[in-house]
Structure formats: C-alpha cells, structure tokens
Design a protein around this motif. Structure first.
Motif, PDB file in Angstrom:
ATOM      1  N   LYS A 160     -29.480  -3.666   4.056  1.00  0.00           N
ATOM      2  CA  LYS A 160     -28.521  -2.781   4.716  1.00  0.00           C
ATOM      3  C   LYS A 160     -27.110  -3.368   4.769  1.00  0.00           C
ATOM      4  CE  LYS A 160     -31.958  -0.403   7.568  1.00  0.00           C
ATOM      5  NZ  LYS A 160     -32.626   0.194   6.529  1.00  0.00           N
ATOM      6  N   ALA A 161     -26.731  -4.094   3.710  1.00  0.00           N
ATOM      7  CA  ALA A 161     -25.358  -4.596   3.571  1.00  0.00           C
ATOM      8  C   ALA A 161     -24.631  -3.659   2.618  1.00  0.00           C
ATOM      9  CB  ALA A 161     -25.371  -6.024   3.051  1.00  0.00           C
ATOM     10  N   PHE A 162     -24.338  -2.474   3.116  1.00  0.00           N
ATOM     11  CA  PHE A 162     -23.763  -1.434   2.269  1.00  0.00           C
ATOM     12  C   PHE A 162     -22.374  -1.800   1.763  1.00  0.00           C
ATOM     13  CE2 PHE A 162     -26.666   0.895   5.163  1.00  0.00           C
ATOM     14  CZ  PHE A 162     -27.619   1.227   4.205  1.00  0.00           C
ATOM     15  N   ASP A 163     -21.606  -2.537   2.578  1.00  0.00           N
ATOM     16  CA  ASP A 163     -20.275  -2.921   2.141  1.00  0.00           C
ATOM     17  C   ASP A 163     -20.352  -3.873   0.947  1.00  0.00           C
ATOM     18  OD1 ASP A 163     -21.447  -4.835   3.733  1.00  0.00           O
ATOM     19  OD2 ASP A 163     -19.565  -5.484   4.681  1.00  0.00           O
ATOM     20  N   GLY A 164     -21.316  -4.770   0.945  1.00  0.00           N
ATOM     21  CA  GLY A 164     -21.491  -5.680  -0.188  1.00  0.00           C
ATOM     22  C   GLY A 164     -21.900  -4.944  -1.451  1.00  0.00           C
ATOM     23  N   ALA A 165     -22.771  -3.961  -1.301  1.00  0.00           N
ATOM     24  CA  ALA A 165     -23.208  -3.179  -2.462  1.00  0.00           C
ATOM     25  C   ALA A 165     -22.056  -2.383  -3.048  1.00  0.00           C
ATOM     26  CB  ALA A 165     -24.354  -2.251  -2.066  1.00  0.00           C
ATOM     27  N   VAL A 166     -21.235  -1.805  -2.183  1.00  0.00           N
ATOM     28  CA  VAL A 166     -20.105  -1.010  -2.663  1.00  0.00           C
ATOM     29  C   VAL A 166     -19.077  -1.905  -3.351  1.00  0.00           C
ATOM     30  CG1 VAL A 166     -18.154   0.405  -1.898  1.00  0.00           C
ATOM     31  CG2 VAL A 166     -20.432   0.834  -1.001  1.00  0.00           C
ATOM     32  N   VAL A 167     -18.817  -3.072  -2.784  1.00  0.00           N
ATOM     33  CA  VAL A 167     -17.850  -4.001  -3.391  1.00  0.00           C
ATOM     34  C   VAL A 167     -18.352  -4.474  -4.750  1.00  0.00           C
ATOM     35  CG1 VAL A 167     -16.820  -6.299  -3.157  1.00  0.00           C
ATOM     36  CG2 VAL A 167     -16.796  -4.724  -1.232  1.00  0.00           C
ATOM     37  N   LEU A 168     -19.620  -4.840  -4.838  1.00  0.00           N
ATOM     38  CA  LEU A 168     -20.174  -5.282  -6.124  1.00  0.00           C
ATOM     39  C   LEU A 168     -20.105  -4.175  -7.160  1.00  0.00           C
ATOM     40  CD1 LEU A 168     -23.308  -7.320  -5.060  1.00  0.00           C
ATOM     41  CD2 LEU A 168     -21.367  -8.168  -6.355  1.00  0.00           C
ATOM     42  N   LEU A 169     -20.467  -2.978  -6.772  1.00  0.00           N
ATOM     43  CA  LEU A 169     -20.426  -1.853  -7.700  1.00  0.00           C
ATOM     44  C   LEU A 169     -18.996  -1.564  -8.147  1.00  0.00           C
ATOM     45  CD1 LEU A 169     -22.050   0.326  -9.139  1.00  0.00           C
ATOM     46  CD2 LEU A 169     -21.744   1.771  -7.135  1.00  0.00           C
ATOM     47  N   ALA A 170     -18.058  -1.592  -7.218  1.00  0.00           N
ATOM     48  CA  ALA A 170     -16.657  -1.331  -7.561  1.00  0.00           C
ATOM     49  C   ALA A 170     -16.115  -2.413  -8.489  1.00  0.00           C
ATOM     50  CB  ALA A 170     -15.827  -1.243  -6.288  1.00  0.00           C
ATOM     51  N   CYS A 171     -16.415  -3.669  -8.215  1.00  0.00           N
ATOM     52  CA  CYS A 171     -15.936  -4.765  -9.074  1.00  0.00           C
ATOM     53  C   CYS A 171     -16.535  -4.668 -10.470  1.00  0.00           C
ATOM     54  CB  CYS A 171     -16.278  -6.117  -8.454  1.00  0.00           C
ATOM     55  SG  CYS A 171     -15.326  -6.496  -6.997  1.00  0.00           S
ATOM     56  N   TYR A 172     -17.816  -4.352 -10.553  1.00  0.00           N
ATOM     57  CA  TYR A 172     -18.452  -4.250 -11.867  1.00  0.00           C
ATOM     58  C   TYR A 172     -17.880  -3.076 -12.658  1.00  0.00           C
ATOM     59  CZ  TYR A 172     -21.944  -3.965 -15.505  1.00  0.00           C
ATOM     60  OH  TYR A 172     -22.563  -3.922 -16.727  1.00  0.00           O
ATOM     61  N   LEU A 173     -17.701  -1.940 -12.008  1.00  0.00           N
ATOM     62  CA  LEU A 173     -17.127  -0.787 -12.703  1.00  0.00           C
ATOM     63  C   LEU A 173     -15.684  -1.041 -13.117  1.00  0.00           C
ATOM     64  CD1 LEU A 173     -18.610   2.165 -10.634  1.00  0.00           C
ATOM     65  CD2 LEU A 173     -19.264   1.391 -12.919  1.00  0.00           C
ATOM     66  N   PHE A 174     -14.919  -1.736 -12.290  1.00  0.00           N
ATOM     67  CA  PHE A 174     -13.550  -2.092 -12.654  1.00  0.00           C
ATOM     68  C   PHE A 174     -13.534  -3.030 -13.852  1.00  0.00           C
ATOM     69  CE2 PHE A 174      -9.824  -4.882 -12.216  1.00  0.00           C
ATOM     70  CZ  PHE A 174      -8.831  -3.929 -12.355  1.00  0.00           C
ATOM     71  N   ALA A 175     -14.448  -4.008 -13.878  1.00  0.00           N
ATOM     72  CA  ALA A 175     -14.522  -4.931 -15.009  1.00  0.00           C
ATOM     73  C   ALA A 175     -14.906  -4.199 -16.290  1.00  0.00           C
ATOM     74  CB  ALA A 175     -15.524  -6.044 -14.711  1.00  0.00           C
ATOM     75  N   LEU A 176     -15.828  -3.239 -16.184  1.00  0.00           N
ATOM     76  CA  LEU A 176     -16.188  -2.437 -17.356  1.00  0.00           C
ATOM     77  C   LEU A 176     -15.011  -1.610 -17.852  1.00  0.00           C
ATOM     78  CD1 LEU A 176     -19.777  -1.027 -16.689  1.00  0.00           C
ATOM     79  CD2 LEU A 176     -19.068  -2.648 -18.433  1.00  0.00           C
ATOM     80  N   HIS A 177     -14.278  -1.043 -16.919  1.00  0.00           N
ATOM     81  CA  HIS A 177     -13.112  -0.233 -17.286  1.00  0.00           C
ATOM     82  C   HIS A 177     -12.052  -1.095 -17.983  1.00  0.00           C
ATOM     83  CE1 HIS A 177      -9.998   2.765 -17.082  1.00  0.00           C
ATOM     84  NE2 HIS A 177      -9.221   1.919 -16.429  1.00  0.00           N
ATOM     85  N   GLU A 178     -11.794  -2.280 -17.452  1.00  0.00           N
ATOM     86  CA  GLU A 178     -10.809  -3.172 -18.052  1.00  0.00           C
ATOM     87  C   GLU A 178     -11.268  -3.658 -19.424  1.00  0.00           C
ATOM     88  OE1 GLU A 178      -7.691  -4.176 -17.003  1.00  0.00           O
ATOM     89  OE2 GLU A 178      -7.982  -2.521 -15.611  1.00  0.00           O
ATOM     90  N   ALA A 179     -12.555  -3.923 -19.580  1.00  0.00           N
ATOM     91  CA  ALA A 179     -13.070  -4.370 -20.874  1.00  0.00           C
ATOM     92  C   ALA A 179     -12.951  -3.262 -21.915  1.00  0.00           C
ATOM     93  CB  ALA A 179     -14.522  -4.816 -20.734  1.00  0.00           C
ATOM     94  N   LYS A 180     -13.232  -2.030 -21.498  1.00  0.00           N
ATOM     95  CA  LYS A 180     -13.115  -0.902 -22.409  1.00  0.00           C
ATOM     96  C   LYS A 180     -11.658  -0.676 -22.803  1.00  0.00           C
ATOM     97  CE  LYS A 180     -14.359   3.951 -22.839  1.00  0.00           C
ATOM     98  NZ  LYS A 180     -14.910   5.120 -22.150  1.00  0.00           N
ATOM     99  N   LYS A 181     -10.767  -0.802 -21.829  1.00  0.00           N
ATOM    100  CA  LYS A 181      -9.345  -0.627 -22.095  1.00  0.00           C
ATOM    101  C   LYS A 181      -8.830  -1.734 -23.025  1.00  0.00           C
ATOM    102  CE  LYS A 181      -6.489  -1.083 -18.656  1.00  0.00           C
ATOM    103  NZ  LYS A 181      -5.653  -0.869 -17.463  1.00  0.00           N
ATOM    104  N   ALA A 182      -9.297  -2.957 -22.841  1.00  0.00           N
ATOM    105  CA  ALA A 182      -8.874  -4.068 -23.686  1.00  0.00           C
ATOM    106  C   ALA A 182      -9.422  -3.917 -25.105  1.00  0.00           C
ATOM    107  CB  ALA A 182      -9.335  -5.387 -23.082  1.00  0.00           C
ATOM    108  N   ALA A 183     -10.624  -3.376 -25.218  1.00  0.00           N
ATOM    109  CA  ALA A 183     -11.222  -3.200 -26.545  1.00  0.00           C
ATOM    110  C   ALA A 183     -10.509  -2.108 -27.333  1.00  0.00           C
ATOM    111  CB  ALA A 183     -12.698  -2.866 -26.409  1.00  0.00           C
TER     112      ALA A 183
END
Length: 61
Positions: free
Chosen positions: A25-48
């Motif tokens: 029930k650490a929802f804030d941690g789950a949201v932060v991890l998901l947001a960071c991972y999606l941001f990293a995917l977005h940046e990797a796609k943009k860089a590619a």
C-alpha cells in the motif's frame, strides 16, 4: 541508458517493484516508479528518433 530502458529484464524488475509497492500500500512509490519509467521510455524513444542519433550511428560504424 537507452539499452537499459528498452531491456525486458529492466521492465520486469520495475514492474515487480511496482507490484510490491502496491501490495504494501505504498501507492506514492508505485506512481513515482511508473512515472520515472515511462519518462525514461519517452526520452529513449525521442533520442532514438533524433537526427543526431543517426549521425552518431554512422560515425561509430
């Protein structure tokens, strides 16, 4: 960083950690991890897709 972000192992580890956060029930941690991972995917796609990455690929070969 692009190879790490696109790896299936990294995705499984982040997904597992998100599930763990949700089970304790650490929802804030789950949201932060998901947001960071999606941001990293977005940046990797943009860089590619950038023209500079194509130039660098030709210079490395």
């Amino acid at each position: 960083m692009i190879k790490l972000t696109n790896s299936k192992l990294f995705a499984v580890l982040v997904g597992g950690w998100i599930v763990y956060c949700l089970t304790v029930k650490a929802f804030d941690g789950a949201v932060v991890l998901l947001a960071c991972y999606l941001f990293a995917l977005h940046e990797a796609k943009k860089a590619a897709n950038s023209p500079q990455s194509n130039t660098q690929a030709h210079l490395n070969n």
